[in-house]
Design a protein around this motif. Structure first.
Motif, PDB file in Angstrom:
ATOM      1  N   GLY A 116       0.972  -1.408   0.240  1.00 44.09           N
ATOM      2  CA  GLY A 116       0.175   0.149   0.026  1.00 44.09           C
ATOM      3  C   GLY A 116       1.205   1.105   0.041  1.00 44.09           C
ATOM      4  O   GLY A 116       0.046   2.105  -0.652  1.00 44.09           O
ATOM      5  N   ASP A 117       2.123   1.264   0.974  1.00 46.41           N
ATOM      6  CA  ASP A 117       2.854   2.777   1.324  1.00 46.41           C
ATOM      7  C   ASP A 117       3.179   3.070  -0.540  1.00 46.41           C
ATOM      8  O   ASP A 117       3.974   3.652  -0.388  1.00 46.41           O
ATOM      9  N   HIS A 118       2.879   1.970  -1.511  1.00 42.36           N
ATOM     10  CA  HIS A 118       3.711   2.658  -2.967  1.00 42.36           C
ATOM     11  C   HIS A 118       2.846   2.079  -3.936  1.00 42.36           C
ATOM     12  O   HIS A 118       2.348   3.270  -5.457  1.00 42.36           O
ATOM     13  N   ILE A 119       1.342   1.626  -3.395  1.00 39.79           N
ATOM     14  CA  ILE A 119       0.175   2.545  -4.994  1.00 39.79           C
ATOM     15  C   ILE A 119      -1.191   3.286  -3.811  1.00 39.79           C
ATOM     16  O   ILE A 119      -2.045   3.063  -4.990  1.00 39.79           O
ATOM     17  N   THR A 179       3.944  -4.869 -13.223  1.00 42.72           N
ATOM     18  CA  THR A 179       3.601  -6.518 -13.748  1.00 42.72           C
ATOM     19  C   THR A 179       2.488  -7.327 -13.471  1.00 42.72           C
ATOM     20  O   THR A 179       1.348  -6.893 -12.469  1.00 42.72           O
ATOM     21  N   PRO A 180       1.854  -8.303 -14.164  1.00 42.47           N
ATOM     22  CA  PRO A 180       0.864  -8.889 -13.877  1.00 42.47           C
ATOM     23  C   PRO A 180       0.884  -9.656 -12.986  1.00 42.47           C
ATOM     24  O   PRO A 180       0.202  -9.189 -12.155  1.00 42.47           O
ATOM     25  N   GLY A 206      -2.372  -8.089 -10.585  1.00 40.89           N
ATOM     26  CA  GLY A 206      -2.929  -9.917 -10.012  1.00 40.89           C
ATOM     27  C   GLY A 206      -3.054  -9.222  -8.039  1.00 40.89           C
ATOM     28  O   GLY A 206      -4.223 -10.089  -7.779  1.00 40.89           O
ATOM     29  N   ASN A 207      -1.987  -9.521  -7.842  1.00 36.75           N
ATOM     30  CA  ASN A 207      -2.035  -9.613  -5.775  1.00 36.75           C
ATOM     31  C   ASN A 207      -2.642  -7.898  -5.723  1.00 36.75           C
ATOM     32  O   ASN A 207      -2.566  -7.864  -4.161  1.00 36.75           O
ATOM     33  N   ALA A 251       4.918  -9.901  -4.432  1.00 38.06           N
ATOM     34  CA  ALA A 251       4.878 -11.146  -5.877  1.00 38.06           C
ATOM     35  C   ALA A 251       5.690 -10.863  -6.535  1.00 38.06           C
ATOM     36  O   ALA A 251       6.311 -11.828  -7.007  1.00 38.06           O
ATOM     37  N   GLU A 252       5.840  -9.965  -7.532  1.00 35.10           N
ATOM     38  CA  GLU A 252       6.673  -9.888  -8.228  1.00 35.10           C
ATOM     39  C   GLU A 252       8.006  -8.518  -8.153  1.00 35.10           C
ATOM     40  O   GLU A 252       7.756  -7.532  -9.095  1.00 35.10           O
TER      41      GLU A 252
END
Length: 279
Positions: A64-67, A84-85, A89-90, A126-127
């Motif tokens: 959350g602290d990045h989006i 990234t997918p 997705g996450n 995730a990625e």
């Protein structure tokens, strides 16, 4: 390619939100959008920067602290989002499909005259990816949320003229602090964050001769101390300017590859400047 210099600032850095700006006189990118769109606008305005210049937002991972501010910002300004997918997705992001652009490990994305190199990092997501933004021969790295100093991080750090580098925690402060054991373990188990000691070792052993600015980033509020970490790095800084990126406000706008100084004036593009999506 003659597009020097680059201009950089940390708009915010910490567990309460992360957002980093890198651009030249024509275009810019944001790495992460972890504070509100309104607060990002206010801070950029104080620096004389226009959102109309931002041609893409690159997302490092889904925490959350990045989006946190991404959806509102991308929709409001119709900014392409590179993600990234696995990350999208996450996440719980609700982004218009036409703004979503997938990237993959070791891909170089061209945004105008900027090249953004995306490479994997070790973090509990995730990625997760780090980025190096280049223009001509000038390279700026954005390296935060790092479990360890891996080979890819070292390789790219050695190419940088400037870098945002995580120095999240002091080992003694974390060990003796009030965090529960599971959280201390999560931070320091090789998939969480980089300590002052780990960041300093990278700096002292792999610093390129051309590194003019190091912005120490993503400091923990409870397990680090800005004065402590600044003094630690300044002992080894030589000709590199050491800056501690704040959890509460933007840093000055730094010039990379031109005349070095704490702030500059550039001619911001208006918000009516056509926004071109590059693949």
């Amino acid at each position: 390619m003659g597009c020097n210099p680059l201009f950089i600032t940390s708009i915010n850095s910490g567990s309460n939100g992360n957002c980093y700006y890198v651009g030249n006189a024509q275009e810019a990118v944001l790495i992460d959008a972890g504070i509100s769109c309104r607060e990002t606008e206010k801070r950029m305005l104080r620096l004389g920067l226009s959102m109309g210049k931002v041609k893409a937002i690159f997302i490092s991972h889904e925490h959350g602290d990045h989006i946190r501010g991404l959806t509102v910002m991308a929709k409001k300004y119709r900014i392409p989002v590179y993600i990234t997918p696995g990350t999208i997705g996450n996440s719980k992001l609700e982004l218009p499909e036409d703004l979503i652009n997938s990237f993959f490990s070791h891909q170089v994305v061209q945004i105008g005259s900027l090249q953004i190199t995306c490479f994997p990092k070790i973090h509990d997501a995730a990625e997760p990816h780090s980025f190096m933004v280049s223009c001509g021969e000038i390279n700026v790295g954005v390296f935060t949320d790092l479990g360890i100093v891996c080979e890819q991080l070292t390789l790219h750090f050695k190419q940088c003229d400037a870098a945002f580098l995580e120095a999240n925690y002091d080992e003694d402060l974390l060990h003796h602090g009030n965090y529960p054991y599971y959280l201390k373990k999560r931070i320091s188990d090789g998939f969480g964050h980089l300590s002052n000691k780990q960041a300093l070792e990278l700096f002292t052993t792999s610093r390129p001769a051309k590194l003019t600015h190091l912005l120490l980033s993503h400091l923990s509020k409870d397990n680090n101390n800005p004065v402590l970490v600044e003094n630690l790095f300044k002992e080894h800084a030589q000709d590199t300017m050491i800056v501690v990126a704040s959890r509460d406000m933007e840093t000055p706008l730094f010039t990379i590859g031109g005349s070095s100084g704490s702030s500059v004036e550039i001619s911001p593009l208006t918000d009516s400047t056509p926004l071109v999506q590059y693949s």
